[in-house]
Motif scaffolding. Structure first.
Motif, short mmCIF file in Angstrom:
data_model
loop_
_atom_site.label_atom_id
_atom_site.label_comp_id
_atom_site.label_asym_id
_atom_site.label_seq_id
_atom_site.Cartn_x
_atom_site.Cartn_y
_atom_site.Cartn_z
N LEU A 45 45.31 66.64 -6.50
CA LEU A 45 44.20 66.04 -7.25
C LEU A 45 43.36 67.12 -7.92
N GLY A 46 43.14 68.22 -7.22
CA GLY A 46 42.40 69.33 -7.81
C GLY A 46 43.10 69.88 -9.04
N ALA A 47 44.42 70.05 -8.95
CA ALA A 47 45.19 70.57 -10.08
C ALA A 47 45.14 69.59 -11.26
N VAL A 48 45.28 68.31 -10.99
CA VAL A 48 45.21 67.30 -12.06
C VAL A 48 43.81 67.27 -12.68
N ALA A 49 42.79 67.34 -11.84
CA ALA A 49 41.42 67.31 -12.35
C ALA A 49 41.13 68.52 -13.24
N VAL A 50 41.62 69.69 -12.85
CA VAL A 50 41.42 70.90 -13.67
C VAL A 50 42.17 70.76 -14.99
N SER A 51 43.38 70.25 -14.94
CA SER A 51 44.18 70.05 -16.16
C SER A 51 43.51 69.05 -17.10
N LEU A 52 43.03 67.94 -16.55
CA LEU A 52 42.33 66.95 -17.38
C LEU A 52 41.04 67.51 -17.95
N ALA A 53 40.33 68.28 -17.17
CA ALA A 53 39.07 68.86 -17.64
C ALA A 53 39.34 69.84 -18.79
N ASP A 54 40.44 70.60 -18.70
CA ASP A 54 40.80 71.52 -19.79
C ASP A 54 41.15 70.74 -21.06
N ASP A 55 41.91 69.67 -20.91
CA ASP A 55 42.32 68.86 -22.07
C ASP A 55 41.15 68.14 -22.72
N ARG A 56 40.25 67.57 -21.91
CA ARG A 56 39.14 66.76 -22.43
C ARG A 56 37.92 67.60 -22.77
N GLY A 57 37.83 68.76 -22.19
CA GLY A 57 36.68 69.60 -22.44
C GLY A 57 35.48 69.27 -21.57
N ARG A 58 35.64 68.38 -20.64
CA ARG A 58 34.55 68.03 -19.70
C ARG A 58 35.16 67.68 -18.35
#
Length: 183
Positions: A45-58
């Motif tokens: 979940l941490g890895a997915v959250a970091v990846s999503l945060a990089d893609d979305r910018g938030r």
């Protein structure tokens, strides 16, 4: 010359004891595996959250809190599982050397019990029951023991002031420590 009836059977040789020990061990493995799964999920979940945060910018809302909760809860469950596995191994070794003592169980408080071995005489001032405090912090396990009030149980000392309790029909063992005598 002693006959076969005089031979005292170690508690671990009893089929009920083997089943109860395996039940206790299975519960320990559930805690261990469940905790490990929670930690792995936290990492994913941490890895997915970091990846999503990089893609979305938030950042992803509440992802950090969920990751921390899964990590801490999982680590606690792993520790509980390892402790229970160690206890099951210690109990198995100790029960291989001592026989069960049959007796009555008396409830003296929320987690305090008194074990009255066969031959206990409540009118003899020198004869005292074994006063025990349950080790379990689980409410359902404590209630399961409390339901045995006045019933026949089997108990065995497993060293260091610790005892193991069980009864016919129970699929597990219960740990207890000797308690101080109330004043």
């Amino acid at each position: 010359m002693p006959c076969d009836d005089d031979v005292v059977q170690p508690a671990a040789d009893d089929p009920h004891t083997r089943t109860a020990l395996e039940g206790y061990r299975a519960g320990a493995l559930r805690w261990l595996v469940g905790g490990a799964i929670a930690v792995v999920l936290a990492v994913l979940l941490g890895a997915v959250a970091v990846s999503l945060a990089d893609d979305r910018g938030r950042p992803v809302p509440l992802a950090g809190l969920v990751v921390v909760a899964l990590t801490v809860g999982g680590a606690c469950a792993v520790a509980a599982g390892l402790g229970a596995l160690a206890r099951a191994t210690r109990w198995r070794r100790a029960l291989s050397a001592v026989p069960w003592q049959r007796g009555l169980l008396r409830i003296a408080g929320p987690a305090i019990v008194a074990f009255e071995p066969e031959g206990y005489d409540e009118w003899d001032p020198d004869d005292e029951p074994v006063r025990l405090r349950l080790v379990s912090t689980s409410v359902w396990r404590t209630r399961q023991v409390q339901a045995l009030d006045g019933g026949e149980v089997r108990a065995a000392p497993v060293g260091g002031g610790q005892w193991v309790l069980t009864a016919e029909g129970l699929p597990t063992l219960f740990g207890a420590r000797t308690a101080r005598r109330p004043r």
